[in-house]
Design an enzyme around this catalytic site. Structure first.
Site, PDB file in Angstrom:
ATOM      1  N   ARG A 109       0.858  -1.186   0.000  1.00  0.00           N
ATOM      2  CA  ARG A 109       0.000   0.000   0.000  1.00  0.00           C
ATOM      3  C   ARG A 109       0.892   1.233   0.000  1.00  0.00           C
ATOM      4  O   ARG A 109       1.675   1.441   0.921  1.00  0.00           O
ATOM      5  CB  ARG A 109      -0.911  -0.001   1.231  1.00  0.00           C
ATOM      6  CG  ARG A 109      -1.675   1.298   1.386  1.00  0.00           C
ATOM      7  CD  ARG A 109      -2.547   1.288   2.634  1.00  0.00           C
ATOM      8  NE  ARG A 109      -3.243   2.532   2.776  1.00  0.00           N
ATOM      9  CZ  ARG A 109      -3.122   3.370   3.813  1.00  0.00           C
ATOM     10  NH1 ARG A 109      -2.313   3.081   4.828  1.00  0.00           N
ATOM     11  NH2 ARG A 109      -3.791   4.495   3.849  1.00  0.00           N
ATOM     12  N   HIS A 152      -3.026  10.871   1.072  1.00  0.00           N
ATOM     13  CA  HIS A 152      -2.538  10.543   2.417  1.00  0.00           C
ATOM     14  C   HIS A 152      -1.945  11.818   3.020  1.00  0.00           C
ATOM     15  O   HIS A 152      -0.725  12.009   3.030  1.00  0.00           O
ATOM     16  CB  HIS A 152      -1.498   9.419   2.323  1.00  0.00           C
ATOM     17  CG  HIS A 152      -1.177   8.755   3.626  1.00  0.00           C
ATOM     18  ND1 HIS A 152      -1.315   7.401   3.833  1.00  0.00           N
ATOM     19  CD2 HIS A 152      -0.703   9.250   4.787  1.00  0.00           C
ATOM     20  CE1 HIS A 152      -0.946   7.094   5.073  1.00  0.00           C
ATOM     21  NE2 HIS A 152      -0.565   8.204   5.669  1.00  0.00           N
ATOM     22  N   GLU A 197      -7.324   8.137   6.732  1.00  0.00           N
ATOM     23  CA  GLU A 197      -7.615   8.700   8.047  1.00  0.00           C
ATOM     24  C   GLU A 197      -8.235  10.101   8.040  1.00  0.00           C
ATOM     25  O   GLU A 197      -7.619  11.068   8.511  1.00  0.00           O
ATOM     26  CB  GLU A 197      -6.339   8.735   8.888  1.00  0.00           C
ATOM     27  CG  GLU A 197      -5.736   7.372   9.108  1.00  0.00           C
ATOM     28  CD  GLU A 197      -4.643   7.373  10.169  1.00  0.00           C
ATOM     29  OE1 GLU A 197      -4.237   8.449  10.613  1.00  0.00           O
ATOM     30  OE2 GLU A 197      -4.213   6.285  10.551  1.00  0.00           O
ATOM     31  N   ASN A 338      -6.977   1.439   9.876  1.00  0.00           N
ATOM     32  CA  ASN A 338      -5.676   1.551  10.543  1.00  0.00           C
ATOM     33  C   ASN A 338      -5.871   1.417  12.041  1.00  0.00           C
ATOM     34  O   ASN A 338      -6.580   2.228  12.643  1.00  0.00           O
ATOM     35  CB  ASN A 338      -5.048   2.930  10.288  1.00  0.00           C
ATOM     36  CG  ASN A 338      -4.701   3.148   8.826  1.00  0.00           C
ATOM     37  OD1 ASN A 338      -4.751   2.220   8.022  1.00  0.00           O
ATOM     38  ND2 ASN A 338      -4.340   4.375   8.483  1.00  0.00           N
ATOM     39  N   TYR A 340      -3.913   1.188  15.761  1.00  0.00           N
ATOM     40  CA  TYR A 340      -2.668   1.285  16.523  1.00  0.00           C
ATOM     41  C   TYR A 340      -2.888   1.063  18.015  1.00  0.00           C
ATOM     42  O   TYR A 340      -2.079   0.446  18.676  1.00  0.00           O
ATOM     43  CB  TYR A 340      -2.012   2.655  16.314  1.00  0.00           C
ATOM     44  CG  TYR A 340      -1.364   2.799  14.955  1.00  0.00           C
ATOM     45  CD1 TYR A 340      -0.050   2.405  14.754  1.00  0.00           C
ATOM     46  CD2 TYR A 340      -2.066   3.325  13.875  1.00  0.00           C
ATOM     47  CE1 TYR A 340       0.558   2.521  13.507  1.00  0.00           C
ATOM     48  CE2 TYR A 340      -1.469   3.442  12.624  1.00  0.00           C
ATOM     49  CZ  TYR A 340      -0.161   3.037  12.449  1.00  0.00           C
ATOM     50  OH  TYR A 340       0.431   3.147  11.223  1.00  0.00           O
ATOM     51  N   GLU A 409      -3.122  -0.386   8.112  1.00  0.00           N
ATOM     52  CA  GLU A 409      -1.932  -0.022   8.906  1.00  0.00           C
ATOM     53  C   GLU A 409      -2.038  -0.652  10.274  1.00  0.00           C
ATOM     54  O   GLU A 409      -3.141  -0.736  10.854  1.00  0.00           O
ATOM     55  CB  GLU A 409      -1.817   1.496   9.106  1.00  0.00           C
ATOM     56  CG  GLU A 409      -1.411   2.261   7.885  1.00  0.00           C
ATOM     57  CD  GLU A 409      -1.252   3.759   8.156  1.00  0.00           C
ATOM     58  OE1 GLU A 409      -0.881   4.139   9.279  1.00  0.00           O
ATOM     59  OE2 GLU A 409      -1.528   4.530   7.220  1.00  0.00           O
TER      60      GLU A 409
END
Ligand code: BGC
Length: 499
Positions: A109, A152, A197, A338, A340, A409
Site C-alpha cells: 500500500r 494521504h 484517516e 488503521n 494502533y 496499517e
C-alpha cells in the site's frame, strides 16, 4: 472482487511466499500456537508518498501542504527535518520493492502525491506518471499487488490556498485527480483507497491546527473538513463505478482510523463506550457503511445541543441532507482500517462553559485515559492493546453487516534498533487478534498491512520515531535499507501463514 482478482493474479504469477534471503534472519520457533490465516488472506506493508518519496520539487512537482509546513515552520517538527529527500524512494523505489520481496509481502500500500500530478492547478503534469508507472510495474514484476491510496495527508498547496477541505471546490478537484489516476493506472491497480484517516486529517489539520495545513478552527473546521471529504470520497467512488469498474474490475474503499474503547471503571455504561466509538470511528464510518447512512445520531444530537447552548444559529456539525446521505451511503467495496491503540473512557462531568472554545474533544464529553499495564511505544500516543484490534473488528461486523475489511496499517514505533523485539511482540499479538477475529468470530478480514516497510518521515515527529521493518541509512547517498529482526519474523509469519 479483490480477493478473486488476487487469486487469479496468484494463479498467473504464482505468488511466491518465503523465498530465502541471506540477510533475513530465520527465527527459531517463533510461536508454537496455531493462529492461522485463510489461504486467500493477503499480507502487505504500507507507506505514504510524503513520508518516503523525497524528490519534493522534481519533474514539475508542486508543493503540498506538508512541504509548506516543513519549509516554513521547522520548529513544529521534532528534529526540524523535512522529507525533501528522506528515504528517496522517488529514485530508489526498487530498493523498497526488494525489501517487500525479501519479507514475502503479497501487497504494497503506497500513496500517490496529488501535487506531482496536479502541481499548481487543474493542468496535468504528465511527467509525474513515469515514477508511479515504474513503481507499479516493478511491483507486478515481483508479484506484489499494488494497493493505492489517492490522498494521504499531502494536499496540494494550491488547493489549500483556496481553503482546502473547507471549500467545496475540493470535491471537484479530487474527482478530477481521481479520474486521472484511474485512467492512467487502473489497468494494473485493482485496489483503491480514496483517503487516509479523515479523522486525523480533519481534527489535526483543520480543528486543533497542529498538523498541516495548521488551520485552528476548533469545533467547526474539523466538521466542515469531514463533510467535504466524505463528498469528495463519494464522488470518486461513483466516478469509478460508472466509468471504470466494468473494464478495470477493481475495488474502491476508504481508510479510516480510530481506537477501540473500554470503560475506565464499573460506573461507565455501554452507552458511554459506544459514544466514544461513534465520535471516533462512526463519524466517518456511519455515513458510508451503516444501513441508514448519515452521521451517528449521538454526534448530531450532542453537537446540535452544545451549539444551541453556545448561542450559535445552527449546529457546528454540517447538516447532511437526505440526498447527500444517499449519495454517500454504500460508497465503499471494503473498509480500510488503521489500528494502533485503544483507550479507557469515562464521562466528563464538568459543567458546560458557554465561553470555552468548542472542540471535537469537548463535544465528546469524555475523558480518555490509558491503563498502566499497557506497554508504550516511542510515540507518546501509542500503547499496545491487541485486544482492541480484535474487538473493533467484531464491532465492524456487528455494526455494519460484516463488511470486507482490509487492515491498512498496524505497527510499532521505537528508536530504530535492529534488534526490535518489542515490534515483534506487538505484531505477533495483533496478528493473533486478527486471526481470532477471522477464525472464531467470522469477521470478513481480507488482509493485513503493517506500517511500515521502511523507517520514514513521521510527520511532526520527523525522523525521531521509527516504524519500519527495515532501517534506512539517511546519511548515505545509496540510502541502504537494512532488515531488522522484525523483517525476519514477518517473513516466517507469511511463510507459515500462522503465528
Ligand atoms: C498514518 C501514518 C503514520 C502512522 C504512524 C498513521 O496514522 O496514516 O502516516 O506514519 O500513523 O504515526
Amino acid at each position: 472482487m479483490w480477493i478473486f482478482t488476487f487469486l487469479s493474479f496468484c494463479f498467473f504469477f504464482s505468488c511466491g511466499l518465503g523465498t530465502q534471503f541471506p540477510e533475513i534472519i530465520e527465527m527459531e520457533a517463533v510461536s508454537t500456537s496455531v493462529h492461522t490465516f485463510p489461504k486467500d488472506f493477503s499480507f502487505g506493508a504500507s507507506t505514504a508518498a510524503y513520508q518516503i518519496e523525497g524528490g519534493w520539487n522534481e519533474d514539475g512537482k508542486g508543493p503540498s501542504i506538508w512541504d509548506t509546513l516543513t519549509h516554513t515552520h521547522p520548529e513544529i517538527i521534532a528534529d526540524h527535518s523535512t522529507a525533501d529527500i528522506g528515504a528517496d524512494s522517488y529514485h530508489l523505489y526498487k530498493k523498497d520493492v526488494e525489501a517487500l520481496k525479501k519479507v514475502g509481502f503479497q501487497h504494497y500500500r503506497f500513496s500517490i502525491s496529488w501535487s506531482r500530478i496536479f502541481p499548481y492547478g487543474t493542468k496535468i503534469n504528465a511527467k509525474a506518471f513515469d515514477y508511479y508507472n515504474k513503481l507499479i510495474d516493478e511491483l507486478i514484476l515481483n508479484q506484489i499487488e499494488p494497493v493505492v491510496t489517492l490522498h494521504h495527508y499531502d494536499l496540494p498547496q494550491w488547493v489549500q490556498d483556496e481553503g482546502g477541505f473547507l471549500n467545496p471546490n475540493v470535491i471537484e478537484y479530487f474527482k478530477l485527480y481521481a479520474d486521472t489516476i484511474f485512467r492512467e493506472f487502473g489497468s494494473r491497480v485493482k485496489m483503491w483507497i480514496t483517503f487516509n484517516e479523515p479523522f486525523d486529517a480533519c481534527t489535526e489539520g483543520y480543528g486543533r491546527g497542529v498538523s498541516a495545513p495548521l488551520i485552528k478552527l476548533s469545533g467547526v473546521g474539523e466538521y466542515i473538513c469531514g463533510h467535504y471529504l466524505l463528498l469528495a470520497h463519494a464522488s470518486a467512488y461513483h466516478l469509478y463505478k460508472s466509468r471504470y469498474a466494468k473494464d478495470q474490475r477493481g475495488m474502491i474503499g476508504i481508510t479510516l482510523d480510530g481506537r477501540f474503547y473500554y470503560p475506565k471503571d464499573a460506573t461507565v455504561t455501554n452507552d458511554i463506550v459506544e459514544r466514544a466509538i461513534q465520535f471516533d470511528i462512526g463519524w466517518f464510518a456511519n455515513p458510508i457503511f451503516s444501513k441508514d447512512g448519515g452521521y451517528p445520531k449521538v454526534m448530531i444530537d450532542e453537537i446540535n445541543e452544545r451549539s444551541k447552548k453556545e448561542g450559535q444559529a445552527w449546529s457546528r456539525l454540517p447538516k447532511m441532507s437526505k440526498t447527500t446521505m444517499k449519495y454517500v451511503k454504500g460508497t465503499a467495496d471494503f473498509l480500510g482500517y488503521n489500528y494502533y491503540s485503544s483507550r479507557l473512557v469515562r464521562l466528563n462531568t464538568s459543567d458546560f462553559d458557554p465561553n470555552a472554545v468548542p472542540s471535537w474533544l469537548s463535544d465528546t464529553r469524555l475523558i480518555y485515559e490509558t491503563e498502566p499495564s499497557w506497554k508504550q511505544a516511542k510515540s507518546s500516543w501509542l500503547y499496545s492493546v491487541p485486544q482492541g484490534l480484535h474487538d473493533v473488528l467484531v464491532w465492524f461486523k456487528n455494526q455494519y453487516n460484516n463488511p470486507l475489511v482490509l487492515i491498512t496499517e498496524n505497527g510499532w514505533s521505537d528508536d530504530g534498533r535492529l534488534d526490535d523485539n518489542d515490534r515483534i511482540e506487538y505484531l505477533k499479538s495483533h496478528l493473533i487478534s486478527v486471526s481470532k477475529a477471522i477464525n472464531e468470530d467470522k469477521c470478513n478480514v481480507i488482509g493485513y498491512t503493517t506500517w511500515s516497510i521502511i523507517d520514514n518521515f513521521e510527520w511532526t515527529r520527523g525522523f525521531t520515531e521509527h516504524f519500519g521493518l527495515f532501517t534506512v541509512n539517511l546519511t548515505s547517498p545509496e540510502k541502504e535499507r537494512t532488515a531488522k529482526k522484525s523483517a525476519g519474523y514477518f517473513h516466517d509469519v507469511i511463510k507459515n501463514r500462522s503465528v
